[in-house]
Design a protein around this motif. Structure first.
Motif, PDB file in Angstrom:
ATOM      1  N   ILE A 126       0.862  -1.172   0.000  1.00 42.03           N
ATOM      2  CA  ILE A 126       0.000   0.000   0.000  1.00 42.03           C
ATOM      3  C   ILE A 126       0.901   1.226   0.000  1.00 42.03           C
ATOM      4  O   ILE A 126       1.773   1.373   0.863  1.00 42.03           O
ATOM      5  CB  ILE A 126      -0.934   0.000   1.223  1.00 42.03           C
ATOM      6  CG1 ILE A 126      -1.858  -1.207   1.127  1.00 42.03           C
ATOM      7  CG2 ILE A 126      -1.711   1.299   1.314  1.00 42.03           C
ATOM      8  CD1 ILE A 126      -2.781  -1.374   2.299  1.00 42.03           C
ATOM      9  N   LYS A 127       0.694   2.103  -0.975  1.00 45.61           N
ATOM     10  CA  LYS A 127       1.495   3.314  -1.085  1.00 45.61           C
ATOM     11  C   LYS A 127       0.794   4.426  -0.314  1.00 45.61           C
ATOM     12  O   LYS A 127      -0.328   4.797  -0.651  1.00 45.61           O
ATOM     13  CB  LYS A 127       1.667   3.693  -2.542  1.00 45.61           C
ATOM     14  CG  LYS A 127       2.437   2.650  -3.319  1.00 45.61           C
ATOM     15  CD  LYS A 127       2.558   3.029  -4.765  1.00 45.61           C
ATOM     16  CE  LYS A 127       3.234   1.909  -5.525  1.00 45.61           C
ATOM     17  NZ  LYS A 127       3.234   2.158  -6.964  1.00 45.61           N
ATOM     18  N   PRO A 128       1.444   4.981   0.688  1.00 43.21           N
ATOM     19  CA  PRO A 128       0.780   5.972   1.532  1.00 43.21           C
ATOM     20  C   PRO A 128       0.656   7.358   0.903  1.00 43.21           C
ATOM     21  O   PRO A 128      -0.101   8.183   1.392  1.00 43.21           O
ATOM     22  CB  PRO A 128       1.653   6.028   2.779  1.00 43.21           C
ATOM     23  CG  PRO A 128       2.987   5.580   2.318  1.00 43.21           C
ATOM     24  CD  PRO A 128       2.745   4.610   1.200  1.00 43.21           C
ATOM     25  N   ASN A 129       1.382   7.607  -0.201  1.00 42.81           N
ATOM     26  CA  ASN A 129       1.288   8.917  -0.853  1.00 42.81           C
ATOM     27  C   ASN A 129       1.884   8.831  -2.250  1.00 42.81           C
ATOM     28  O   ASN A 129       2.543   7.851  -2.599  1.00 42.81           O
ATOM     29  CB  ASN A 129       1.986   9.995  -0.016  1.00 42.81           C
ATOM     30  CG  ASN A 129       3.444   9.673   0.217  1.00 42.81           C
ATOM     31  OD1 ASN A 129       4.214   9.530  -0.723  1.00 42.81           O
ATOM     32  ND2 ASN A 129       3.832   9.526   1.489  1.00 42.81           N
TER      33      ASN A 129
ATOM     34  N   SER B 101       7.183   9.634   0.071  1.00 43.51           N
ATOM     35  CA  SER B 101       7.824  10.251   1.225  1.00 43.51           C
ATOM     36  C   SER B 101       7.343   9.565   2.497  1.00 43.51           C
ATOM     37  O   SER B 101       6.143   9.314   2.665  1.00 43.51           O
ATOM     38  CB  SER B 101       7.476  11.739   1.279  1.00 43.51           C
ATOM     39  OG  SER B 101       7.865  12.290   2.513  1.00 43.51           O
ATOM     40  N   SER B 102       8.251   9.289   3.400  1.00 42.24           N
ATOM     41  CA  SER B 102       7.870   8.630   4.653  1.00 42.24           C
ATOM     42  C   SER B 102       7.177   9.586   5.616  1.00 42.24           C
ATOM     43  O   SER B 102       6.571   9.149   6.589  1.00 42.24           O
ATOM     44  CB  SER B 102       9.097   8.024   5.318  1.00 42.24           C
ATOM     45  OG  SER B 102      10.020   9.048   5.652  1.00 42.24           O
ATOM     46  N   ALA B 103       7.242  10.870   5.358  1.00 42.37           N
ATOM     47  CA  ALA B 103       6.646  11.855   6.256  1.00 42.37           C
ATOM     48  C   ALA B 103       5.200  12.191   5.897  1.00 42.37           C
ATOM     49  O   ALA B 103       4.514  12.876   6.654  1.00 42.37           O
ATOM     50  CB  ALA B 103       7.480  13.132   6.246  1.00 42.37           C
TER      51      ALA B 103
END
Length: 139
Positions: free
Chosen positions: A19-22, A26-28
């Motif tokens: 799952i790609k969070p953004n 970027s991890s932030a």
């Protein structure tokens, strides 16, 4: 090819879903709407509910029948006994595997991965017969 099929059948399959969070990688950052869409699209919530109920494998009756119809004389080459659901249960009862399965409205649920491995092994053993049958029909 047979060696590859045997080797694959002897393994326990594991699936990794990312799952790609953004969009920016970027991890932030965390885009909640994007993550919720991916979870829904991948069917992860349904998968979790089914797994919690103890079922290792689920598939539609039509897909099950298409894959395993060659295991029964009554369903090969064309199923003749009612709906895909009826024919699916016919195959499982003939093979003595119905005790490990539950019927849903549109899918068959199989509890033990060993049952799935048994079906795959029987299918691979039967495949040579099917190939010979098709070659005879062709000529």
């Amino acid at each position: 090819m047979n060696d590859l099929v045997k080797q694959l059948a002897s393994k326990d399959p594991l699936y990794v879903r990312c799952i790609k969070p953004n969009e920016n990688k970027s991890s932030a950052e965390f885009d909640l709407e994007r993550v919720e869409h991916q979870v829904r699209y991948l069917g992860l919530l349904e998968n979790v509910r089914v797994r919690r109920a103890g079922f290792a494998y689920r598939v539609s009756y039509e897909r099950f029948l298409q894959r395993y119809k060659l295991l029964s004389q009554k369903t090969w080459p064309n199923p003749r006994y009612g709906s895909p659901r009826d024919n699916t249960m016919l195959i499982l009862k003939e093979l003595g595997l119905a005790h490990d399965c539950e019927q849903g409205r549109t899918k068959i649920f199989i509890k033990s991965p060993q049952t799935v491995f048994t079906l795959e092994q029987l299918r691979s053993e039967r495949m040579s017969y099917v190939i010979i049958f098709l070659q005879k029909v062709r000529y």
